[in-house]
Design a protein around this motif. Structure first.
Motif, short mmCIF file in Angstrom:
data_model
loop_
_atom_site.label_atom_id
_atom_site.label_comp_id
_atom_site.label_asym_id
_atom_site.label_seq_id
_atom_site.Cartn_x
_atom_site.Cartn_y
_atom_site.Cartn_z
N PHE A 1 0.86 -1.17 0.00
CA PHE A 1 0.00 0.00 0.00
C PHE A 1 0.90 1.22 0.00
O PHE A 1 1.84 1.29 0.77
N GLY A 2 0.60 2.20 -0.86
CA GLY A 2 1.47 3.36 -0.92
C GLY A 2 0.78 4.61 -1.40
O GLY A 2 -0.27 4.56 -2.03
N GLU A 3 1.38 5.73 -1.05
CA GLU A 3 0.95 7.06 -1.45
C GLU A 3 -0.52 7.35 -1.13
O GLU A 3 -1.38 7.40 -2.01
N LYS A 4 -0.79 7.54 0.15
CA LYS A 4 -2.10 7.96 0.67
C LYS A 4 -3.22 6.96 0.39
O LYS A 4 -4.36 7.34 0.19
N THR A 5 -2.90 5.68 0.36
CA THR A 5 -3.95 4.68 0.21
C THR A 5 -4.35 4.16 1.59
O THR A 5 -3.66 4.37 2.58
N SER A 6 -5.48 3.49 1.64
CA SER A 6 -5.88 2.82 2.87
C SER A 6 -6.44 1.46 2.51
O SER A 6 -6.91 1.25 1.38
N GLY A 7 -6.36 0.53 3.46
CA GLY A 7 -6.85 -0.81 3.17
C GLY A 7 -6.94 -1.65 4.42
O GLY A 7 -6.44 -1.27 5.48
N LYS A 8 -7.62 -2.78 4.27
CA LYS A 8 -7.77 -3.74 5.36
C LYS A 8 -7.36 -5.12 4.86
O LYS A 8 -7.66 -5.50 3.74
N VAL A 9 -6.67 -5.84 5.74
CA VAL A 9 -6.29 -7.22 5.47
C VAL A 9 -6.88 -8.04 6.61
O VAL A 9 -6.65 -7.74 7.78
N ASN A 10 -7.67 -9.07 6.27
CA ASN A 10 -8.36 -9.84 7.30
C ASN A 10 -8.26 -11.33 7.02
O ASN A 10 -8.49 -11.78 5.89
N SER A 11 -7.89 -12.08 8.05
CA SER A 11 -7.87 -13.55 8.00
C SER A 11 -7.03 -14.10 6.86
O SER A 11 -7.50 -14.91 6.06
N CYS A 12 -5.78 -13.68 6.79
CA CYS A 12 -4.87 -14.15 5.75
C CYS A 12 -3.71 -14.94 6.37
O CYS A 12 -3.43 -14.81 7.56
N VAL A 13 -3.06 -15.72 5.54
CA VAL A 13 -1.81 -16.38 5.89
C VAL A 13 -0.76 -15.83 4.94
O VAL A 13 -0.92 -15.92 3.72
N ILE A 14 0.29 -15.23 5.48
CA ILE A 14 1.36 -14.66 4.67
C ILE A 14 2.65 -15.38 5.04
O ILE A 14 3.14 -15.25 6.16
N LYS A 15 3.18 -16.16 4.08
CA LYS A 15 4.35 -17.00 4.34
C LYS A 15 5.40 -16.83 3.24
O LYS A 15 5.07 -16.58 2.09
N ASN A 16 6.66 -16.98 3.66
CA ASN A 16 7.79 -17.08 2.74
C ASN A 16 7.93 -15.87 1.80
O ASN A 16 8.28 -16.03 0.64
N SER A 17 7.66 -14.68 2.32
CA SER A 17 7.77 -13.45 1.52
C SER A 17 8.99 -12.63 1.95
O SER A 17 9.47 -12.76 3.07
N THR A 18 9.44 -11.77 1.06
CA THR A 18 10.48 -10.82 1.43
C THR A 18 9.89 -9.81 2.42
O THR A 18 10.45 -9.58 3.49
N VAL A 19 8.75 -9.21 2.06
CA VAL A 19 8.01 -8.31 2.95
C VAL A 19 6.55 -8.76 2.93
O VAL A 19 5.94 -8.80 1.85
N GLY A 20 6.01 -9.09 4.09
CA GLY A 20 4.62 -9.55 4.16
C GLY A 20 3.64 -8.46 3.79
O GLY A 20 2.90 -8.56 2.81
N ILE A 21 3.61 -7.37 4.56
CA ILE A 21 2.75 -6.22 4.30
C ILE A 21 3.56 -4.96 4.56
O ILE A 21 4.25 -4.85 5.56
#
Length: 83
Positions: A1-21
């Protein structure tokens, strides 16, 4: 998310990433009931462009396991944890 955005992340599995969120440049994110595992950086908040403020992430009831780093932020950003 970038440059004045907004968001929601709900009930996720984030694995094996360089940057999760990541939230940058005045963006606001709410992360709820999410599981982070084996990431280099699970959550990142920062300012990239000087015309913006830092990033903001609110984390609610989420779990972190075996990440190299759970949180990374600069001085202009905020990561708020609510259990």
């Amino acid at each position: 998310f970038g440059e004045k955005t907004s968001g929601k992340v709900n009930s996720c599995v984030i694995k094996n990433s360089t940057v999760g969120i990541a939230s940058k440049d005045s963006s606001r994110i709410e992360v709820k009931n999410t599981y982070f595992q084996n990431n280099k950086v699970a959550i990142s908040a920062y300012q990239k462009k000087p015309i913006f403020k830092g990033g903001y992430i609110k984390i609610i009831n989420s779990t972190f396991s075996n990440n190299e780093k759970d949180f990374k932020k600069n001085d202009l950003s905020e990561i708020k944890i609510i259990k």
